[in-house]
Scaffold this motif. Sequence first.
Motif, PDB file in Angstrom:
ATOM      1  N   VAL A 157       0.834  -1.199   0.000  1.00  0.00           N
ATOM      2  CA  VAL A 157       0.000   0.000   0.000  1.00  0.00           C
ATOM      3  C   VAL A 157       0.874   1.256   0.000  1.00  0.00           C
ATOM      4  O   VAL A 157       0.612   2.209  -0.744  1.00  0.00           O
ATOM      5  CB  VAL A 157      -0.938   0.006   1.222  1.00  0.00           C
ATOM      6  N   SER A 158       1.892   1.304   0.843  1.00  0.00           N
ATOM      7  CA  SER A 158       2.791   2.455   0.919  1.00  0.00           C
ATOM      8  C   SER A 158       3.710   2.473  -0.295  1.00  0.00           C
ATOM      9  O   SER A 158       3.845   1.477  -1.018  1.00  0.00           O
ATOM     10  CB  SER A 158       3.584   2.421   2.213  1.00  0.00           C
ATOM     11  N   ASN A 159       4.369   3.610  -0.528  1.00  0.00           N
ATOM     12  CA  ASN A 159       5.124   3.767  -1.781  1.00  0.00           C
ATOM     13  C   ASN A 159       6.571   3.303  -1.710  1.00  0.00           C
ATOM     14  O   ASN A 159       7.331   3.477  -2.657  1.00  0.00           O
ATOM     15  CB  ASN A 159       5.067   5.226  -2.245  1.00  0.00           C
ATOM     16  N   GLY A 160       6.993   2.725  -0.567  1.00  0.00           N
ATOM     17  CA  GLY A 160       8.340   2.175  -0.468  1.00  0.00           C
ATOM     18  C   GLY A 160       9.382   3.148   0.025  1.00  0.00           C
ATOM     19  O   GLY A 160      10.552   2.773   0.170  1.00  0.00           O
ATOM     20  N   THR A 161       8.993   4.405   0.290  1.00  0.00           N
ATOM     21  CA  THR A 161       9.953   5.372   0.810  1.00  0.00           C
ATOM     22  C   THR A 161       9.647   5.686   2.261  1.00  0.00           C
ATOM     23  O   THR A 161       8.507   5.584   2.705  1.00  0.00           O
ATOM     24  CB  THR A 161       9.920   6.682  -0.002  1.00  0.00           C
ATOM     25  N   GLY A 162      10.678   6.103   3.005  1.00  0.00           N
ATOM     26  CA  GLY A 162      10.493   6.396   4.413  1.00  0.00           C
ATOM     27  C   GLY A 162      10.131   5.161   5.211  1.00  0.00           C
ATOM     28  O   GLY A 162      10.136   4.035   4.700  1.00  0.00           O
ATOM     29  N   ARG A 163       9.834   5.360   6.466  1.00  0.00           N
ATOM     30  CA  ARG A 163       9.377   4.276   7.338  1.00  0.00           C
ATOM     31  C   ARG A 163       7.892   4.439   7.586  1.00  0.00           C
ATOM     32  O   ARG A 163       7.399   5.554   7.767  1.00  0.00           O
ATOM     33  CB  ARG A 163      10.127   4.318   8.678  1.00  0.00           C
ATOM     34  N   THR A 164       7.162   3.332   7.583  1.00  0.00           N
ATOM     35  CA  THR A 164       5.715   3.382   7.788  1.00  0.00           C
ATOM     36  C   THR A 164       5.317   2.511   8.966  1.00  0.00           C
ATOM     37  O   THR A 164       6.026   1.579   9.348  1.00  0.00           O
ATOM     38  CB  THR A 164       4.948   2.917   6.537  1.00  0.00           C
ATOM     39  N   THR A 165       4.161   2.799   9.534  1.00  0.00           N
ATOM     40  CA  THR A 165       3.680   2.037  10.685  1.00  0.00           C
ATOM     41  C   THR A 165       2.188   2.252  10.870  1.00  0.00           C
ATOM     42  O   THR A 165       1.601   3.187  10.322  1.00  0.00           O
ATOM     43  CB  THR A 165       4.441   2.455  11.964  1.00  0.00           C
ATOM     44  N   CYS A 166       1.560   1.385  11.644  1.00  0.00           N
ATOM     45  CA  CYS A 166       0.225   1.596  12.210  1.00  0.00           C
ATOM     46  C   CYS A 166      -0.834   1.876  11.147  1.00  0.00           C
ATOM     47  O   CYS A 166      -1.395   2.981  11.072  1.00  0.00           O
ATOM     48  CB  CYS A 166       0.248   2.734  13.224  1.00  0.00           C
ATOM     49  N   ALA A 167      -1.129   0.876  10.327  1.00  0.00           N
ATOM     50  CA  ALA A 167      -2.146   1.033   9.287  1.00  0.00           C
ATOM     51  C   ALA A 167      -3.497   0.513   9.762  1.00  0.00           C
ATOM     52  O   ALA A 167      -3.572  -0.423  10.564  1.00  0.00           O
ATOM     53  CB  ALA A 167      -1.716   0.290   8.025  1.00  0.00           C
ATOM     54  N   TYR A 168      -4.558   1.120   9.243  1.00  0.00           N
ATOM     55  CA  TYR A 168      -5.906   0.723   9.647  1.00  0.00           C
ATOM     56  C   TYR A 168      -6.880   1.096   8.529  1.00  0.00           C
ATOM     57  O   TYR A 168      -6.705   2.115   7.855  1.00  0.00           O
ATOM     58  CB  TYR A 168      -6.302   1.439  10.938  1.00  0.00           C
ATOM     59  N   PHE A 169      -7.905   0.271   8.328  1.00  0.00           N
ATOM     60  CA  PHE A 169      -8.951   0.600   7.354  1.00  0.00           C
ATOM     61  C   PHE A 169      -9.896   1.645   7.928  1.00  0.00           C
ATOM     62  O   PHE A 169     -10.305   1.559   9.096  1.00  0.00           O
ATOM     63  CB  PHE A 169      -9.771  -0.642   7.000  1.00  0.00           C
ATOM     64  N   LEU A 170     -10.244   2.619   7.118  1.00  0.00           N
ATOM     65  CA  LEU A 170     -11.293   3.547   7.502  1.00  0.00           C
ATOM     66  C   LEU A 170     -12.646   2.882   7.355  1.00  0.00           C
ATOM     67  O   LEU A 170     -12.791   1.835   6.698  1.00  0.00           O
ATOM     68  CB  LEU A 170     -11.226   4.809   6.641  1.00  0.00           C
ATOM     69  N   ARG A 171     -13.648   3.477   7.948  1.00  0.00           N
ATOM     70  CA  ARG A 171     -15.003   2.928   7.890  1.00  0.00           C
ATOM     71  C   ARG A 171     -15.427   2.763   6.427  1.00  0.00           C
ATOM     72  O   ARG A 171     -15.226   3.642   5.605  1.00  0.00           O
ATOM     73  CB  ARG A 171     -15.967   3.870   8.598  1.00  0.00           C
ATOM     74  N   GLY A 172     -15.996   1.612   6.118  1.00  0.00           N
ATOM     75  CA  GLY A 172     -16.412   1.325   4.754  1.00  0.00           C
ATOM     76  C   GLY A 172     -15.345   0.637   3.932  1.00  0.00           C
ATOM     77  O   GLY A 172     -15.647  -0.010   2.926  1.00  0.00           O
ATOM     78  N   GLY A 173     -14.074   0.752   4.327  1.00  0.00           N
ATOM     79  CA  GLY A 173     -12.988   0.054   3.646  1.00  0.00           C
ATOM     80  C   GLY A 173     -12.529   0.683   2.354  1.00  0.00           C
ATOM     81  O   GLY A 173     -11.674   0.115   1.664  1.00  0.00           O
TER      82      GLY A 173
END
Length: 445
Positions: A102-118
Amino acid sequence: MDLRSRLSGFATIATITIIASSGGAWGAAPALAEGTGATEAAEVSLEPHLAQLRQLTPGGENAEAYWSPDGRELIYQAHGENETCDQIYRLAVDGTGAPVRVSNGTGRTTCAYFLRGGERVVYSSTKSASPECPEPPDRSHGYVWAVYPTYEIWSAKPDGGDPVRLTDNHAYDAESTVCATDGTIVFTSDRDGDLELYSMKPDGSDVRRLTHTPGYDGGAFFSPDCKKLVWRAARPAPGKEQEEDAALLAKGLVRPGKLEIWVGNADGGEAHPVTALGAASFAPSFFPSGRRLLFSSNYGDPKGREFDLWAVDIDGTNLERITRAPGFDGFPLFSPDGTLLAFSSNRNQKAAGDTNVFVARWVDTPVAAELPESAADRFAADVSWLADDAREGRGVGTRGLAEAAGWIEQRFRALGLEPGMAGSEEQAATFRQEFDVPTAIDSGA
């Protein structure tokens, strides 16, 4: 927080209270079927709540897997072989198809979650500051987590398209989760000088601070009806502990050795601790009923390295150990329909350090049926724990005495006993009463 820091092991159990019902000894690793991907495990009597256990990821570092609203996918963070730091992925729960980044491969990412409705997701990333990974935390300060001020919260489509930045204040903004009923986002930030909980609307507007107590408040989850929150919290004592905590945070660090589970209203009101384990307890979430909690903790291990899933009633009673595999079990979350449990685990490793995402069918086995245990077994386990060398003889002023006090307190709670201390409302809510003990006499000569 980056995945590698979270999963590299807490240094030791910290210095306050520790606790557990007098369960049996640490169990052996459950046997899993060979292979990778969606492999099904053999039924394991030592973990009676978990049936049809399946491993969804094939190896490496994978964790913090959270459900899509329809229960068909998980979104999680992983450190791939060709990636310099954590990125966000989606994966079908039925094991079909490869993970989708999902992320673009740059930087560091964390803590993903679906918003309501997906239709959209949220996650935190340092990509707006630099495409490179930020420096790892300075371990000269002991076991610490990095609180990167370059983490900002982003919203995007599930395929990563149409990224929208929701926060922009040069502070740590991360640990986001979402209310299933109205889409409110709860997150952690140090924008006001301390790690506190905040809420905002899905578009990043209407930011409100929810907690106001010195110490770390983070990793919050909503109850199923979104009327309450559960989170992890550290409460350093006034004076030296608070000063050390603030000094670490000024360096972008937090020491997670002592975290308890707290519950409060969704607006932050009526916040109170549920546990008093004196251990590193984190990643709490609610049972579908909203009356019980799941969390991960190294409670009960003197070395502080064995993390298992635990359950406890929202009032702090009926503490129950859920997993018994050596190593790390954490980040538990029920599926939207309450039938499945996703969590991350070191079990079934292909290589040292592997952490994978697992899903199991939840079985509501009565607590009493978990592990048959005689009164003699309970007595032996209690004495063994209290007499362990790690308790340091329970001398005045030792960590072992503080741990033993916390253990006994939680034991009282598990038995359904009520505090009997007189005094303020705060004192009446605990089993403790402080008093001075002379430890030395100065003759004045």
